[in-house]
Write a protein that holds these residues in place. Structure first.
Motif, PDB file in Angstrom:
ATOM      1  N   VAL A 125      -8.421  -4.862   3.032  1.00 17.33           N
ATOM      2  CA  VAL A 125      -7.493  -6.004   3.071  1.00 17.33           C
ATOM      3  C   VAL A 125      -7.596  -6.956   4.337  1.00 17.33           C
ATOM      4  O   VAL A 125      -7.576  -8.005   4.039  1.00 17.33           O
ATOM      5  N   GLN A 126      -8.005  -6.111   5.499  1.00 18.66           N
ATOM      6  CA  GLN A 126      -7.906  -6.963   6.737  1.00 18.66           C
ATOM      7  C   GLN A 126      -8.536  -8.156   6.677  1.00 18.66           C
ATOM      8  O   GLN A 126      -7.734  -9.257   7.203  1.00 18.66           O
ATOM      9  N   PRO A 127      -9.805  -8.401   6.294  1.00 19.14           N
ATOM     10  CA  PRO A 127     -10.147  -9.837   6.380  1.00 19.14           C
ATOM     11  C   PRO A 127      -9.497 -10.909   5.685  1.00 19.14           C
ATOM     12  O   PRO A 127      -9.574 -12.004   5.988  1.00 19.14           O
ATOM     13  N   TYR A 128      -8.777 -10.437   4.499  1.00 22.28           N
ATOM     14  CA  TYR A 128      -8.265 -11.557   3.825  1.00 22.28           C
ATOM     15  C   TYR A 128      -7.038 -11.944   4.424  1.00 22.28           C
ATOM     16  O   TYR A 128      -6.230 -12.999   3.933  1.00 22.28           O
ATOM     17  N   LEU A 129      -6.334 -11.084   5.676  1.00 26.90           N
ATOM     18  CA  LEU A 129      -5.181 -11.506   6.307  1.00 26.90           C
ATOM     19  C   LEU A 129      -5.191 -12.865   6.892  1.00 26.90           C
ATOM     20  O   LEU A 129      -4.281 -13.378   7.351  1.00 26.90           O
ATOM     21  N   LYS A 130      -6.321 -13.371   6.941  1.00 26.55           N
ATOM     22  CA  LYS A 130      -6.598 -14.790   7.787  1.00 26.55           C
ATOM     23  C   LYS A 130      -5.804 -15.728   7.082  1.00 26.55           C
ATOM     24  O   LYS A 130      -5.622 -16.785   7.411  1.00 26.55           O
ATOM     25  N   SER A 154      -6.650  -0.302   3.663  1.00 27.70           N
ATOM     26  CA  SER A 154      -6.457  -1.220   4.954  1.00 27.70           C
ATOM     27  C   SER A 154      -7.353  -1.852   5.499  1.00 27.70           C
ATOM     28  O   SER A 154      -7.414  -3.351   5.650  1.00 27.70           O
ATOM     29  N   GLU A 155      -8.705  -1.208   5.681  1.00 30.38           N
ATOM     30  CA  GLU A 155      -9.837  -1.986   5.928  1.00 30.38           C
ATOM     31  C   GLU A 155     -10.419  -3.213   5.019  1.00 30.38           C
ATOM     32  O   GLU A 155     -10.883  -4.253   5.414  1.00 30.38           O
ATOM     33  N   ASN A 198     -10.011   3.355   2.131  1.00 28.38           N
ATOM     34  CA  ASN A 198     -10.029   2.462   3.280  1.00 28.38           C
ATOM     35  C   ASN A 198      -9.368   1.160   2.633  1.00 28.38           C
ATOM     36  O   ASN A 198      -9.909   0.079   2.909  1.00 28.38           O
ATOM     37  N   ASP A 205       0.846  -1.215   0.145  1.00 30.50           N
ATOM     38  CA  ASP A 205      -0.091   0.030  -0.104  1.00 30.50           C
ATOM     39  C   ASP A 205       0.863   1.244   0.005  1.00 30.50           C
ATOM     40  O   ASP A 205       1.580   1.483   0.952  1.00 30.50           O
ATOM     41  N   TYR A 252       2.419  -1.591   4.378  1.00 30.55           N
ATOM     42  CA  TYR A 252       1.979   0.136   4.231  1.00 30.55           C
ATOM     43  C   TYR A 252       3.205   0.672   4.212  1.00 30.55           C
ATOM     44  O   TYR A 252       4.394   0.561   5.000  1.00 30.55           O
ATOM     45  N   TYR A 306       0.213  -7.839   3.795  1.00 30.15           N
ATOM     46  CA  TYR A 306      -0.057  -6.395   3.562  1.00 30.15           C
ATOM     47  C   TYR A 306       1.065  -5.456   4.171  1.00 30.15           C
ATOM     48  O   TYR A 306       1.359  -5.818   5.360  1.00 30.15           O
TER      49      TYR A 306
END
Length: 290
Positions: free
Chosen positions: A50-55, A47-48, A45, A39, A63, A61
């Motif tokens: 992408v967040q769920p996919y980091l599981k 970061s928001e 948004n 990034d 920055y 990710y």
């Protein structure tokens, strides 16, 4: 053991497209990959989103402050652990079997350093405007001549051996347009072997945004970078005359007589044609507007 593919995605304020591109990676029939999303200081948004996919442990990710797409790609290269590298811009897509088909092809042909296929251009997924197949010459000499005139291939089209990428300087900062052109010049200069894999495997999203005047400045910087390489007198001549090919293509794309006049003036200022016949050839080329 299956080789690891590092997929590098630089992004800046493209949160709206990221779910599509991440899903196109998750849908891959070849599963041994890592996705590195860099990034470049987005203010939306991202970061928001992408967040769920980091599981998924395969997705990373990163920055960074806004320093440009070249720096973002280079950061991805630095973090990559793969044997192969796949560049994927944040608004583009890849077919679900791209990685598998390219990996199978490159394993069967170990001399190949860069495997490429066809591009499809689109504005909305599933609505493809046209398909283009890169025409890469078969010899090093011809490839070098080609890359001094035109950018031969899109950044995300091929799968590349990581060792080949690391022989280059990556993507040079300060060039706002055409960073990939200089990257491909270095890849070809280092005698990488290209191989054609059938099929449309990479999808380029087109945007109806105006082309910036900084494009001309970028190409001047490109020429300066290329002049630092040890190339033959013949290739130096082609490098000096890259401006001719660039300006002709820009004038053709413009499809407007006012822009034709503008690029004609730029041509006179930059190229200084020595003969009237040379200038006539230029005028003939730019007036072939479809």
């Amino acid at each position: 053991m299956t080789p690891l593919v590092s997929i590098i995605t630089p992004t800046y304020n493209y949160a709206i497209f990221l779910p599509e591109i991440i899903q196109s990676v998750l849908d891959q029939t070849y599963e041994n990959w890592e996705l590195i999303i860099v990034d470049d200081g987005s203010t939306d948004n991202t970061s928001e989103v992408v967040q769920p996919y980091l599981k998924d442990h395969r997705i990373c990710y990163i920055y960074q402050d806004n320093t440009g797409v070249s720096t973002a790609r280079n950061k991805g290269i630095e973090k990559a652990n793969g044997d192969y590298i796949q560049f994927l811009d944040a608004d583009d897509l890849i077919s679900k079997d791209k990685l598998k088909r390219h990996i199978v092809y490159m394993i069967a042909n170990p001399q190949i350093d860069v495997a490429y296929s066809a591009d499809a251009h689109f504005e909305h997924p599933g609505e493809y405007r046209f398909v283009s197949y890169p025409k890469i010459p078969g010899t090093h000499e011809k490839r070098l001549e080609q890359v001094l005139r035109v950018n031969p291939i899109s950044t995300g089209n091929p799968l590349i051996k990581a060792e080949i990428v690391r022989k280059t300087r990556g993507f040079i900062d300060g060039i706002t347009r055409g960073q990939d052109w200089l990257f491909w010049f270095e890849v070809i200069f280092n005698r990488a072997i290209f191989g054609k894999c059938d099929g449309v495997l990479y999808f380029i999203r087109t945007h109806n945004t105006p082309r910036k005047r900084s494009y001309i400045r970028s190409h001047i910087l490109l020429r300066k970078e290329i002049s630092n390489f040890n190339i033959s007198r013949k290739h130096k001549y082609l490098s000096r005359n890259y401006k001719y090919w660039f300006i002709v293509e820009e004038a053709k794309r413009a499809k407007d007589i006012h822009w034709v006049i503008f690029y004609s003036i730029i041509y006179i200022l930059l190229i200084h044609p020595k003969t009237l016949s040379h200038y006539k050839i230029f005028i003939g080329d730019i007036l072939k507007i479809k």
